[in-house]
Design a protein around this motif. Structure first.
Motif, PDB file in Angstrom:
ATOM      1  N   LEU A   1       1.706   1.907  -3.572  1.00 39.62           N
ATOM      2  CA  LEU A   1       0.579   2.416  -4.346  1.00 39.62           C
ATOM      3  C   LEU A   1       0.212   3.845  -3.953  1.00 39.62           C
ATOM      4  N   SER A   2       0.769   4.332  -2.856  1.00 49.68           N
ATOM      5  CA  SER A   2       0.512   5.704  -2.425  1.00 49.68           C
ATOM      6  C   SER A   2       1.374   6.718  -3.170  1.00 49.68           C
TER       7      SER A   2
ATOM      8  N   PRO B   1       2.868   9.100  -6.095  1.00 45.24           N
ATOM      9  CA  PRO B   1       2.136   9.917  -7.071  1.00 45.24           C
ATOM     10  C   PRO B   1       1.950   9.257  -8.436  1.00 45.24           C
TER      11      PRO B   1
ATOM     12  N   GLN C   1      -6.996  -1.636  -0.580  1.00 47.92           N
ATOM     13  CA  GLN C   1      -7.403  -1.521   0.822  1.00 47.92           C
ATOM     14  C   GLN C   1      -8.748  -2.215   1.063  1.00 47.92           C
TER      15      GLN C   1
ATOM     16  N   THR D   1       0.815  -1.212   0.000  1.00 42.70           N
ATOM     17  CA  THR D   1       0.000   0.000   0.000  1.00 42.70           C
ATOM     18  C   THR D   1       0.854   1.270   0.000  1.00 42.70           C
ATOM     19  N   ASP D   2       2.009   1.238   0.660  1.00 39.47           N
ATOM     20  CA  ASP D   2       2.904   2.396   0.620  1.00 39.47           C
ATOM     21  C   ASP D   2       3.354   2.675  -0.814  1.00 39.47           C
TER      22      ASP D   2
ATOM     23  N   ASP E   1      -2.422   5.480  -9.714  1.00 43.10           N
ATOM     24  CA  ASP E   1      -3.797   5.958  -9.622  1.00 43.10           C
ATOM     25  C   ASP E   1      -4.318   5.718  -8.206  1.00 43.10           C
ATOM     26  N   PRO E   2      -4.816   6.745  -7.525  1.00 42.58           N
ATOM     27  CA  PRO E   2      -5.333   6.562  -6.152  1.00 42.58           C
ATOM     28  C   PRO E   2      -6.408   5.492  -6.061  1.00 42.58           C
ATOM     29  N   LYS E   3      -7.113   5.225  -7.168  1.00 41.28           N
ATOM     30  CA  LYS E   3      -8.152   4.206  -7.151  1.00 41.28           C
ATOM     31  C   LYS E   3      -7.556   2.812  -6.894  1.00 41.28           C
ATOM     32  N   GLN E   4      -6.313   2.614  -7.348  1.00 40.41           N
ATOM     33  CA  GLN E   4      -5.662   1.324  -7.104  1.00 40.41           C
ATOM     34  C   GLN E   4      -5.484   1.082  -5.616  1.00 40.41           C
ATOM     35  N   LEU E   5      -5.022   2.116  -4.911  1.00 41.91           N
ATOM     36  CA  LEU E   5      -4.821   1.994  -3.475  1.00 41.91           C
ATOM     37  C   LEU E   5      -6.145   1.712  -2.775  1.00 41.91           C
ATOM     38  N   THR E   6      -7.184   2.419  -3.170  1.00 40.73           N
ATOM     39  CA  THR E   6      -8.498   2.204  -2.567  1.00 40.73           C
ATOM     40  C   THR E   6      -8.981   0.783  -2.789  1.00 40.73           C
TER      41      THR E   6
END
Length: 491
Positions: free
Chosen positions: A463-464, A466, A477, A460-461, A469-474
């Protein structure tokens, strides 16, 4: 003892006094690619360089990986050990605060070559000045590789070189990647693989995106074949080809819905072609072999003693007794927890699902982001899939699966509940039980929550950052939360 001392003295002697004529060993290992080469019966494309390599040596028609995903597979073949025996069976594990160390006495293959006086290297292709892909699930020392190119070896020094290439990853995960690899094929080879040439397995629908993806995949096979030709040309130009054992194998099957990460043949069956001094030309082998065996046969070819603990076998030895069966395991892949084991003979495949209450296509950010999975899910939701194509969308699994591979090579008709195959089911079940016991399958115990959390933090770090894509992290999770919920419910 005297023989070892004498060899050490000779290896440290001046090249003018001693010429080391032991063979060089070169492994060419692309990512994510099944045996879609013309020497293996693929008719949609031509792969002349791999074909010529097969004509010069031996082609194994029944080679299988022991793990259908990169890091676990690579952890296995670089040690000659089942990933389940050395605690490396979870994909991308031991990357966080909690580490995985190899059991006492287990050495990496390049280290054994180094100790015997070989130069060791690992690279991508074309050369880029960096070490190539390793992806091992345990702590290891980069000094086992002398460089990223055998050109840095001492004069007369034999070399062990690994060439790791993108293989099926060249096609990317969507239309942008498909266009890129097909354009490269057209530029290099004068043509693209047309959609009309694609023949899909019966468990995939004739969806335009699935067809286009497969055509691009075949272009990635063609470009991989070009790379093989370039490596062989370099060896020949340098005058070392005739004294070099060249081994071509992929790290697992095609990255597709029923391939990579699953224990069907699409994920496990790989090409294995070996040519070089002492290997009879034009040989074809039909016995089942495991990908870890490349460790043993390579060391043996260099006259390096195999460690007593090594599970790999020298399948090129004159006294080799063919395996009766091969085994494979799938465990956690990234955030997605699973537990599957299989045993395969030439005629039958047995699969055991230890988490039968879970769907086949559990949430998995890596695979769910692929255009082919999006297309398959859309067709399923629209009711467009036939019974065979809908197999992977079942919300639960049978505890056991049994397939008659001679009559059902696509592993569609599960015979585990057929009374006519009760004896075969018992036999295969017992084979797997014995293997898990004798090899100390560490997957029999669930991964600890602490280790899972340690690896997920790294995931997750990353994927955080820049660039992602923030959607990947979501998505990841959410998947982690679901996996923990299932675990708490005993699933």
């Amino acid at each position: 003892m005297f023989r070892t001392f004498l060899l050490a003295c000779l290896l440290t002697a001046s090249p003018l006094l001693f010429a080391d004529d032991r063979p060089n060993i070169v492994w060419i290992i692309p990512d994510d690619m099944s045996a879609n080469f013309s020497c293996y019966g693929e008719t949609a494309i031509q792969t002349p360089n791999v074909d010529r390599l097969a004509q010069r040596g031996v082609k194994f028609n029944n080679a299988f990986v022991t793990a259908p995903v990169c890091s676990t597979c690579r952890s296995a073949f670089i040690t000659g050990m089942y990933q389940t025996s050395i605690g490396a069976h979870h994909h991308r594990s031991g990357r966080g605060e909690l580490k995985i160390n190899l059991p006492d006495g287990i050495e990496l293959v390049p280290k054994l070559f180094q100790q015997a006086g070989y130069h060791t290297s690992i690279t991508g292709w074309p050369l880029n000045g960096k070490l190539g892909k390793t992806d091992y699930n345990f702590q290891w020392d980069e000094s086992v590789y002398d460089s990223n190119d055998w050109a840095t070896r001492n004069e007369g020094q034999p070399f062990f070189a690994q060439i790791q290439t993108q293989g099926g990853k060249l096609r990317g995960k969507d239309a942008e990647g498909w266009k890129k690899v097909s354009a490269a094929a057209e530029k290099t080879l004068g043509s693209r693989t047309p959609n009309s040439a694609v023949k899909l397995p019966p468990y995939y629908p004739d969806h335009p995106d699935v067809v286009r993806d497969w055509a691009a995949y075949l272009d990635s096979v063609r470009m991989t074949d070009v790379m093989v030709g370039e490596v062989l040309a370099r060896l020949e130009k340098e005058g070392v080809l005739e004294n070099t054992i060249v081994l071509f194998m992929t790290d697992h099957g095609i990255s597709h819905a029923r391939g990579k990460q699953f224990l069907y043949d699409e994920g496990l069956h790989v090409p294995l072609v070996i040519a070089g001094p002492g290997i009879p030309a034009g040989t074809v082998r039909e016995d089942v072999v495991e990908h870890i065996d490349i460790a043993a046969l390579s060391l043996a070819a260099a006259d390096i003693a195999l460690p007593n603990s090594m599970q790999a076998r020298d399948i090129l030895a004159d006294d080799y007794a063919p395996r009766e069966a091969v085994f494979a395991a799938r465990d956690r892949c990234d955030e997605t927890v699973d537990h599957i084991r299989s045993v395969r003979t030439n005629d039958f495949k047995y699969i055991r699902n230890f988490l039968p209450e879970r769907p086949y296509l559990q949430p998995c950010a890596y695979k769910d982001a692929k255009a082919i999975l999006i297309a398959l899910r859309a067709d399923h939701a629209a009711g467009k899939l036939n019974d065979t194509q809908a197999l992977l969308f079942r919300q639960t699994r049978p505890t056991e699966e049994l397939y008659d591979l001679k009559n059902d090579p696509h592993e569609i008709h599960n015979l585990a509940g057929d009374p006519l195959f009760a004896a075969k089911l018992t036999e295969m079940r017992q084979r797997l039980d014995v293997w898990m016991q004798e090899t100390d399958d560490q997957g029999r115990q669930a991964e600890s929550e602490q280790m899972y959390d340690s690896d997920m933090k790294v995931y997750t770090d990353r994927l955080s950052l820049p660039k992602f894509d923030p959607k990947q992290l979501t998505t990841v999770q959410k998947n982690i939360a679901l996996m923990k919920q299932w675990a708490s419910e005993g699933k």
